[in-house]
Motif scaffolding. Structure first.
Motif, short mmCIF file in Angstrom:
data_model
loop_
_atom_site.label_atom_id
_atom_site.label_comp_id
_atom_site.label_asym_id
_atom_site.label_seq_id
_atom_site.Cartn_x
_atom_site.Cartn_y
_atom_site.Cartn_z
N ASN A 130 0.84 -1.21 0.00
CA ASN A 130 0.00 0.00 0.00
C ASN A 130 0.87 1.25 0.00
O ASN A 130 0.60 2.23 0.70
CB ASN A 130 -0.94 -0.01 1.21
N SER A 131 1.94 1.21 -0.79
CA SER A 131 2.87 2.34 -0.85
C SER A 131 3.57 2.33 -2.21
O SER A 131 3.40 1.40 -3.00
CB SER A 131 3.90 2.26 0.27
N ARG A 132 4.35 3.37 -2.46
CA ARG A 132 5.13 3.46 -3.70
C ARG A 132 6.61 3.38 -3.36
O ARG A 132 7.08 3.88 -2.34
CB ARG A 132 4.87 4.80 -4.40
N GLU A 133 7.33 2.74 -4.26
CA GLU A 133 8.78 2.61 -4.08
C GLU A 133 9.47 3.95 -4.25
O GLU A 133 9.01 4.82 -5.00
CB GLU A 133 9.35 1.61 -5.09
N GLU A 134 10.58 4.13 -3.54
CA GLU A 134 11.48 5.26 -3.74
C GLU A 134 12.80 4.67 -4.23
O GLU A 134 13.48 3.96 -3.49
CB GLU A 134 11.67 6.03 -2.43
N VAL A 135 13.14 4.98 -5.48
CA VAL A 135 14.30 4.34 -6.10
C VAL A 135 15.59 4.92 -5.56
O VAL A 135 15.76 6.15 -5.47
CB VAL A 135 14.23 4.47 -7.64
N ARG A 136 16.50 4.04 -5.19
CA ARG A 136 17.81 4.41 -4.67
C ARG A 136 18.87 3.51 -5.28
O ARG A 136 18.65 2.32 -5.50
CB ARG A 136 17.88 4.25 -3.15
#
Length: 272
Positions: A130-136
């Motif tokens: 229930n969230s969006r990825e943060e690309v690192r």
């Protein structure tokens, strides 16, 4: 046999179907269970954010276990336990990866950090968490407080090799296991479903001998082994089914509902 007073269910591969949906039949069965005076709660490799919609739909007011029990929380906002991966282990498992072709996810600070925003597993995790990825490209700043590290691959041999590498260095220092065939999860040593079901049963005030557990994967084995009554899913691997007292239908065939109606309610004394 003691009557069942608490049911603890895994989520993915168990409570929800392959599309991560909660079937009306399952919600109705949970309501029947509660109506019979039996408590119901969930434990999952998911973060809190991914469990909350299910908890709201099912009106679960008992403590629940996120990250395999690494966080014991309630809908009211309470957190009674929070265990993160040992920072030295977190950094070491990334060293173990080397050049293996796996995607890398880190869950920390109620956020999901990912090495990529592409692929079907990223799409599924958006629903599950229930969230969006943060690309690192680098995860170093999060490894002192990681709730879960997940390596993703559709090649079983790759995850098996990585699992062996991590076990060789960190056996007994973290919980390492597969929540799905394509996920290798690392959580705190205390964040396992065995310790999790103990914590949940104690918080709810029910003995393990009066607790039933339902699951489908190897990371569910510790709770299936501790529960007074255990149910393996029809979609579970053979070794998980063999470890359970009973086997229900698959998660795409309302397996949890069938387990409640066919196995658990009769042990409470409710005719079906």
């Amino acid at each position: 046999m003691n009557p069942i007073k608490l049911v603890v269910s895994d989520v993915d591969g168990t409570l929800v179907d392959k599309e991560k949906r909660l079937a009306p039949a399952t919600a109705d069965a949970v309501a029947r269970l509660r109506g019979a005076g039996c408590a119901f709660t969930i434990i999952s490799a998911r973060p809190v954010s991914g469990m909350r919609p299910l908890a709201d739909t099912l009106a679960i007011d008992h403590p629940m276990g996120a990250f395999n029990g690494g966080i014991v929380w309630t809908r009211a906002g309470g957190v009674s336990e929070h265990h993160v991966v040992d920072p030295a282990v977190a950094r070491g498992v990334f060293e173990c990866v080397g050049d293996l072709a796996v995607d890398r996810w880190v869950f920390a600070d109620d956020r999901w950090y990912s090495s990529t925003d592409r692929g079907v597993h990223v799409e599924h995790e958006r629903v599950a968490s229930n969230s969006r990825e943060e690309v690192r490209a680098d995860f170093g700043e999060f490894l002192d407080r990681a709730d879960k590290i997940t390596f993703v691959s559709d090649t079983p041999a790759v995850l098996a090799e990585l699992h062996a590498r991590i076990d060789a260095r960190f056996a007994g220092q973290a919980t390492v296991g597969q929540s799905q065939t394509y996920y290798l999860d690392i959580t705190a040593l205390e964040a396992n479903k065995g310790a999790g079901i103990v914590a949940l049963a104690a918080a709810i005030g029910v003995g393990l001998d009066a607790t039933a557990a339902i699951g489908d994967q190897n990371n569910d084995l510790p709770m299936l082994g501790l529960a007074g009554y255990s149910v393996g899913m029809g979609n579970a691997p053979a070794n998980v089914q063999a470890a359970a007292d009973a086997v229900t239908a698959a998660n795409d065939a309302d397996g949890v509902a069938h387990a409640i109606d066919a196995f658990i309610l009769p042990r409470i004394g409710v005719p079906t």
